[in-house]
Write a protein that holds these residues in place. Structure first.
Motif, PDB file in Angstrom:
ATOM      1  N   MET A   1      41.403  47.416  36.019  1.00 52.35           N
ATOM      2  CA  MET A   1      39.941  47.460  36.846  1.00 52.35           C
ATOM      3  C   MET A   1      38.963  46.736  36.004  1.00 52.35           C
ATOM      4  N   GLN A   2      38.192  45.568  36.585  1.00 46.28           N
ATOM      5  CA  GLN A   2      37.158  45.001  35.790  1.00 46.28           C
ATOM      6  C   GLN A   2      35.866  45.100  36.471  1.00 46.28           C
TER       7      GLN A   2
ATOM      8  N   THR B   1      41.025  42.402  44.629  1.00 47.21           N
ATOM      9  CA  THR B   1      40.469  43.536  45.423  1.00 47.21           C
ATOM     10  C   THR B   1      39.704  44.489  44.585  1.00 47.21           C
ATOM     11  N   GLY B   2      38.509  44.634  45.386  1.00 40.74           N
ATOM     12  CA  GLY B   2      37.455  45.457  44.953  1.00 40.74           C
ATOM     13  C   GLY B   2      36.028  45.735  45.672  1.00 40.74           C
ATOM     14  N   LEU B   3      34.943  46.057  45.283  1.00 39.50           N
ATOM     15  CA  LEU B   3      33.928  45.995  45.877  1.00 39.50           C
ATOM     16  C   LEU B   3      32.721  45.296  45.274  1.00 39.50           C
TER      17      LEU B   3
ATOM     18  N   ILE C   1      33.417  45.390  41.211  1.00 38.44           N
ATOM     19  CA  ILE C   1      34.436  46.276  40.382  1.00 38.44           C
ATOM     20  C   ILE C   1      35.758  45.807  41.128  1.00 38.44           C
ATOM     21  N   ALA C   2      36.681  45.418  40.353  1.00 35.22           N
ATOM     22  CA  ALA C   2      37.953  44.752  41.267  1.00 35.22           C
ATOM     23  C   ALA C   2      39.054  44.533  40.307  1.00 35.22           C
ATOM     24  N   GLU C   3      40.102  44.501  40.583  1.00 37.58           N
ATOM     25  CA  GLU C   3      41.181  43.980  39.885  1.00 37.58           C
ATOM     26  C   GLU C   3      42.057  42.859  40.470  1.00 37.58           C
TER      27      GLU C   3
END
Lengths: 139, 139, 139
Positions: free
Chosen positions: B1-2, B35-37, B137-139
């Motif tokens: 997660m980054q 994928t993230g927000l 925030i996503a990966e």
């Protein structure tokens, strides 16, 4: 990546905006985390969250004057009146403002703008106990 | 997660909706994450964020007409008038729209609907410099 | 930390609030995750998301009565009328309510307050197919 959660419980004493900025900032700072996202969530349908100017308190007075005029108590339009003339207006005010707000957390700080404060907006006239949930995901 | 953060700085030249969709999409795409927000946050109390139709520009005109009528400049209701007749209305308009919006990030794309655009809504009449913080925030 | 995404597709049959709480709760529970943040995002500009009282259905009736009066269909103010007299009002109603809401996910549960329900607010008169995206980041 870590997550922290917290609940701010507030005893309100009437319809107005309550500044919760200090509690929110203090809790987030405690975490010693650096970068992330802070979310505030109010667990009610007759109180809400508002980011608003926190410098001149006249702004808070005017905000309330506006909502009082836009959504008048005891409006004959409403049929849900069993909980009092201010109950349905409180639900409408909540719909028109916010139930959740997410604020980036940058360099160990809640990234509020210079004039921004975080307020719980109590829309009911009588005292209530209100919960604001805080969620921080950060590293 | 980054996590990635970014600041869009905009020089506005009057009260209206400014389409920031291209900048937001371009920045998110650069990340090469999947994928993230994505969260947008405006650091002001007299400008806000709005997801709105970005196809027919008449929608933007009508949106402004509505808010201008609902929250008229120079309203005698307001006591906070030292910063001009459009200042308190700008705070009210901000309260009625959004300070933050979170959009899922799916398959490497900001998951906007077909007709959705992301707008900064400048509520003041004079030019201002406005900051919109982006957090992914996503990966 | 894990992420899950989901799409709730709803066929609406007219302007009103649609309770989607059961679908949201059921999906989040399936995850067997414990702590995190749930975000709902509506991919439309004429439908929105609202956290509202889910106990007395009169509240839903009154909410609609209020918005119908505040943003009347066929208002002469509007120039964007090609999609019908309820189209521009639907965009304004969407602007006044929410496009996204984020709710903490605590002890394996969406942390709704006792009287809170999650509603899709359809603002158009004709039936539409509406997508609500769900994003859960949790552990």
């Amino acid at each position: 990546m870590q997550q922290l959660t917290h609940k701010i419980t507030l005893r309100t004493n009437g319809r107005r905006l309550y500044d919760i900025t200090p509690q929110v900032i203090a809790w987030a700072k405690e975490s010693t985390l650096k970068t992330g996202l802070l979310t505030l969530y109010v667990q009610h349908t007759s109180a809400s969250i508002l980011i608003n100017e926190n410098y001149d308190s006249d702004v808070l007075v005017d905000m309330e004057s506006f909502f009082a005029r836009l959504v008048p108590d005891g409006d004959k339009l409403f049929i849900h009146t069993s909980e009092g003339p201010d109950d349905m207006p409180a639900h409408v005010r909540s719909a028109l403002t916010q139930t959740s707000i997410s604020i980036p957390f940058v360099e160990g700080k809640v990234a509020l703008g210079m004039w921004q404060g975080i307020f719980l907006y109590e829309h009911r006239l009588a005292p209530h106990t209100r919960n604001v949930l805080l969620h921080l995901i950060a590293e």
